[in-house]
Design an enzyme around this catalytic site. Sequence first.
Site, PDB file in Angstrom:
ATOM      1  CD  GLU A   1       0.751  -5.534  -1.717  1.00 53.64           C
ATOM      2  OE1 GLU A   1       1.784  -5.808  -2.375  1.00 53.64           O
ATOM      3  OE2 GLU A   1       0.344  -4.372  -1.568  1.00 53.64           O
TER       4      GLU A   1
ATOM      5  CD  GLU B   1      -1.400  -1.204  -3.715  1.00 55.00           C
ATOM      6  OE1 GLU B   1      -1.438  -1.417  -2.485  1.00 55.00           O
ATOM      7  OE2 GLU B   1      -2.161  -1.763  -4.519  1.00 55.00           O
TER       8      GLU B   1
ATOM      9  N   GLY C   1       0.815  -1.207   0.000  1.00 56.18           N
ATOM     10  CA  GLY C   1       0.000   0.000   0.000  1.00 56.18           C
ATOM     11  C   GLY C   1       0.854   1.265   0.000  1.00 56.18           C
TER      12      GLY C   1
HETATM   13  C1  3H9 Z   1      -0.825  -4.214   1.698  1.00 59.86           C
HETATM   14  O1  3H9 Z   1      -0.182  -3.217   1.680  1.00 59.86           O
HETATM   15  C2  3H9 Z   1      -2.138  -4.372   0.991  1.00 59.86           C
HETATM   16  C3  3H9 Z   1      -2.368  -3.244   0.062  1.00 59.86           C
HETATM   17  O2  3H9 Z   1      -2.280  -3.696  -1.247  1.00 59.86           O
HETATM   18  C4  3H9 Z   1      -3.639  -2.546   0.339  1.00 59.86           C
HETATM   19  C5  3H9 Z   1      -4.874  -3.317   0.062  1.00 59.86           C
HETATM   20  C6  3H9 Z   1      -6.152  -2.582   0.243  1.00 59.86           C
HETATM   21  N1  3H9 Z   1       1.490  -3.832   9.191  1.00 59.86           N
HETATM   22  O3  3H9 Z   1       9.824  -6.701   9.918  1.00 59.86           O
HETATM   23  P1  3H9 Z   1      10.217  -5.928  11.092  1.00 59.86           P
HETATM   24  C7  3H9 Z   1       5.588  -4.561  12.226  1.00 59.86           C
HETATM   25  S1  3H9 Z   1      -0.299  -5.563   2.566  1.00 59.86           S
HETATM   26  C8  3H9 Z   1       1.555  -3.990  10.529  1.00 59.86           C
HETATM   27  O4  3H9 Z   1      10.731  -6.658  12.291  1.00 59.86           O
HETATM   28  P2  3H9 Z   1      12.384  -4.792   9.601  1.00 59.86           P
HETATM   29  C9  3H9 Z   1       6.178  -5.932  12.509  1.00 59.86           C
HETATM   30  O5  3H9 Z   1       5.193  -6.844  12.879  1.00 59.86           O
HETATM   31  C10 3H9 Z   1       1.232  -5.021   3.290  1.00 59.86           C
HETATM   32  N2  3H9 Z   1       2.713  -4.197  11.195  1.00 59.86           N
HETATM   33  O6  3H9 Z   1      11.260  -4.775  10.725  1.00 59.86           O
HETATM   34  C11 3H9 Z   1       7.137  -5.612  13.636  1.00 59.86           C
HETATM   35  O7  3H9 Z   1       6.390  -5.541  14.820  1.00 59.86           O
HETATM   36  P3  3H9 Z   1       7.039  -5.955  16.222  1.00 59.86           P
HETATM   37  C12 3H9 Z   1       2.334  -4.979   2.305  1.00 59.86           C
HETATM   38  C13 3H9 Z   1       3.832  -4.244  10.478  1.00 59.86           C
HETATM   39  O8  3H9 Z   1      13.086  -3.505   9.742  1.00 59.86           O
HETATM   40  C14 3H9 Z   1       7.634  -4.201  13.301  1.00 59.86           C
HETATM   41  O9  3H9 Z   1       6.669  -3.648  12.401  1.00 59.86           O
HETATM   42  N3  3H9 Z   1       3.565  -4.678   2.981  1.00 59.86           N
HETATM   43  C15 3H9 Z   1       3.833  -4.089   9.089  1.00 59.86           C
HETATM   44  O10 3H9 Z   1      13.151  -6.071   9.669  1.00 59.86           O
HETATM   45  C16 3H9 Z   1       8.985  -4.176  12.641  1.00 59.86           C
HETATM   46  O11 3H9 Z   1       8.956  -5.051  11.515  1.00 59.86           O
HETATM   47  C17 3H9 Z   1       4.351  -5.638   3.472  1.00 59.86           C
HETATM   48  O12 3H9 Z   1       4.088  -6.800   3.323  1.00 59.86           O
HETATM   49  C18 3H9 Z   1       2.594  -3.860   8.426  1.00 59.86           C
HETATM   50  N4  3H9 Z   1       2.518  -3.687   7.090  1.00 59.86           N
HETATM   51  O13 3H9 Z   1      11.606  -4.814   8.225  1.00 59.86           O
HETATM   52  C19 3H9 Z   1       5.588  -5.179   4.190  1.00 59.86           C
HETATM   53  N5  3H9 Z   1       5.112  -4.190   8.629  1.00 59.86           N
HETATM   54  O14 3H9 Z   1       8.188  -5.015  16.426  1.00 59.86           O
HETATM   55  C20 3H9 Z   1       5.683  -5.869   5.509  1.00 59.86           C
HETATM   56  C21 3H9 Z   1       5.875  -4.381   9.714  1.00 59.86           C
HETATM   57  O15 3H9 Z   1       5.923  -5.763  17.183  1.00 59.86           O
HETATM   58  N6  3H9 Z   1       6.807  -5.432   6.291  1.00 59.86           N
HETATM   59  N7  3H9 Z   1       5.122  -4.412  10.836  1.00 59.86           N
HETATM   60  O16 3H9 Z   1       7.470  -7.394  16.065  1.00 59.86           O
HETATM   61  C22 3H9 Z   1       8.074  -5.767   6.024  1.00 59.86           C
HETATM   62  O17 3H9 Z   1       8.391  -6.405   5.043  1.00 59.86           O
HETATM   63  C23 3H9 Z   1       9.126  -5.374   7.022  1.00 59.86           C
HETATM   64  O18 3H9 Z   1       8.487  -5.103   8.234  1.00 59.86           O
HETATM   65  C24 3H9 Z   1       9.959  -4.125   6.625  1.00 59.86           C
HETATM   66  C25 3H9 Z   1      10.848  -3.712   7.820  1.00 59.86           C
HETATM   67  C26 3H9 Z   1      10.837  -4.463   5.421  1.00 59.86           C
HETATM   68  C27 3H9 Z   1       9.075  -2.956   6.309  1.00 59.86           C
END
Ligand code: 3H9
Length: 693
Positions: free
Chosen positions: A128, A108, A105
């Site tokens: 995603e 996006e 997102g």
């Molecule tokens: C989407 O976007 C759908 C759209 O198309 C819209 C549709 C309508 N949400 O990974 P980390 C938390 S789907 C909530 O350890 P890093 C994570 O749980 C989304 N929480 O850090 C953790 O919590 P905690 C598409 C999230 O530096 C903390 O943040 N996006 C989210 O190793 C730190 O995370 C993705 O799939 C989130 N989206 O890596 C990206 N993201 O500290 C998902 C993270 O309590 N995220 N948290 O354990 C990632 O790939 C990695 O977190 C990122 C940072 C690379 C950003």
Amino acid sequence: MAAINAVTDLSTVGKVSVITLNSPPVNALSADVRDGLAGAFKQAGADPATNAIVLICDGRTFIAGADISEFGKPPRGASLFEVQTAIENSPKPVIGAIHGTALGGGLEVALCCHYRVAVPSAKCGLPEVHLGLLPGAGGTQRLPRIVGVEKALEMVTSGQHVPGKQCLAMGLVDELAEEGKLREAAIAFAEKVVAEKRPLRKVRDSNEKVEAARGNTELFASFRKANARKFRGFMAPESNIKCIEAAVNLPFDEGMKEERRLFTELVTGTQSAAQRYSFFAEREVWKIPDVPADTPQIPVKTVGIIGAGTMGGGIAMNFVNVGIPVILVETTQEALDRGIKVVRANYERSAKNGRFTMEQVEQRMALITPTTRLEDIANVDLVIEAVFERMEVKKEIFTKLDAFMKQGAILGTNTSALNIDEIASVTKRPQDVIGLHFFSPANVMRLLEVVRADHTSKAVIATSMAIAKKIGKIAALVGVCPGFVGNRILAARRRAAEQLMMQGTMPWDIDRVLYDFGFPMGVYAMSDLAGLDLGWVKAESKGLTLRDRLCELDRRGQKTGKGYYDYDENRNPTPSPVTEGIIKEFIAKSGNTPRVAPDEEILERCLLPMINEGAKILAEGKAIRASDIDIIYQAGYGFPVYRGGPMFYADQIGLAKVVERMKHYAAQGADFVPAPLLAELAAAGKRFQDWRG
Ligand code: 3H9
């Protein structure tokens, strides 16, 4: 600077409005963030003193996507679609300023900005697919309009994070800013856009690249074919492909409708639920309640590995890959040379595949010091013993280590099943002893079971977890019990499969059902791969088991061209009449009437004991939480990610149903007894996920 809400600020620099998001940890698009953005764009758009808008984030990253924890909950606040429309239809040019990651997102939203500026270290992607989803906010319709259909297909189905420079090359960003100077650069870019009267460029209106692919059905057909193996079982990749097809074949608004339809299908389905659960489980697994994140660690600058066999060599590669020197010990020069040769061959193969240069191969090899003298590792910070699985041998080694190792060094054992307390008991420093159970091939497999013994210190545990992260593993902390978590559950499945087989179901039928469920291979194909003679001693074999009989016939698995299956020269398996004949002999001797179980029964009888063993493990405190068991099963045993893992799968079926099915098979003679914890949770209508010991 004016606060729009708790996570959004609006300020003015010259004639540019700057909207700054600050919603740690990753600026995910929560309801607060969406509300803040909607309010800020409204205010900035109406401000007569400014003529452009910059959207930038504070903290470690640009927007990393939708807030995953909000999926499945009732909608709150401004919708993402409203925010995007406000950006795209803004009367003033909007410039997205990207650092860290613009993901899902987040990208996006950036794609609705009229221009994008990023620092070189920034990365953009639509990951995603890893959550069992597709980009549901226009990503599948806008991305191919900028980067073209082929690159878009690759990005949405791999979820890759594309580095800044590459984004510039593919037109995804318009300019790269100097590191640390993003804000200034984005403002300057905004001023330039205004001065040059550049258009309010809307990606949605740019059709050239999608039109170029129209009618090219071959492009999609060959992409599907090339990736069929990788996508097997997963729904999301195919839905992503369909969306890109829609972008090519339909007008933008129609394509958006198709994207919405397919997104809704995925987000309400079981696969995405499992994959979203896994996202959080992978992060949870590092958290150890009584070993907080700030526990002091032991610096690990050098590692000693005892045993240069397949396992020891593979383990060594993990460390030298991240620049940590290794001393590799073997008992004879010949075995040492052989081990080193295998490591070199592995690296050279990678170099041949273009993964790194020959110079890097030499750099890695130079970090390994081979020796036949155990005492040479006396001063390393971490020892990993990886010799064969005999308690006496391990005890002898640990007695020696205790005598000469420097104080404070971590003494690790790679045992896959032996009692680590017993190994530690021969030392005067049991607090320094820990299990580090790597999986074969150790340089490839992601899982590391970190095994805590009775006296292992918190510093040793914290250091082991940190080291695992450093070498790119996913580590789960488990307790001492036969087979620890992974192999203990595997043994339960094996027992169930053997029982099915001895009642008349053939190994290949059991394997087929497990493969169709999503495992990369079944019980018996796995045995053939590992070798049936692991732990088999010819002199002691009395032909009492199927394995004995097969090994006696030199059917020792793939390496001898036959095992449970027969193999051709390309290692393709076919059911073996010899194996079938022996199984039938055993059945005849037992007096059972052979009965081939239907597929549903095979699956249930293989999975239910895994779930039950998991419940026992939890109750005994050998795993911290149910999701750790699931991570172990995904990362180490090929449990299909889109089914979450045995414990999540059980939660999805419902624990009452699990108990009911176990009783059903027990009544038919299977030795199934629901574990007390399973029975208790089932009776209370609870899930493993909610259980905290
Ligand atoms: C989407 O976007 C759908 C759209 O198309 C819209 C549709 C309508 N949400 O990974 P980390 C938390 S789907 C909530 O350890 P890093 C994570 O749980 C989304 N929480 O850090 C953790 O919590 P905690 C598409 C999230 O530096 C903390 O943040 N996006 C989210 O190793 C730190 O995370 C993705 O799939 C989130 N989206 O890596 C990206 N993201 O500290 C998902 C993270 O309590 N995220 N948290 O354990 C990632 O790939 C990695 O977190 C990122 C940072 C690379 C950003």
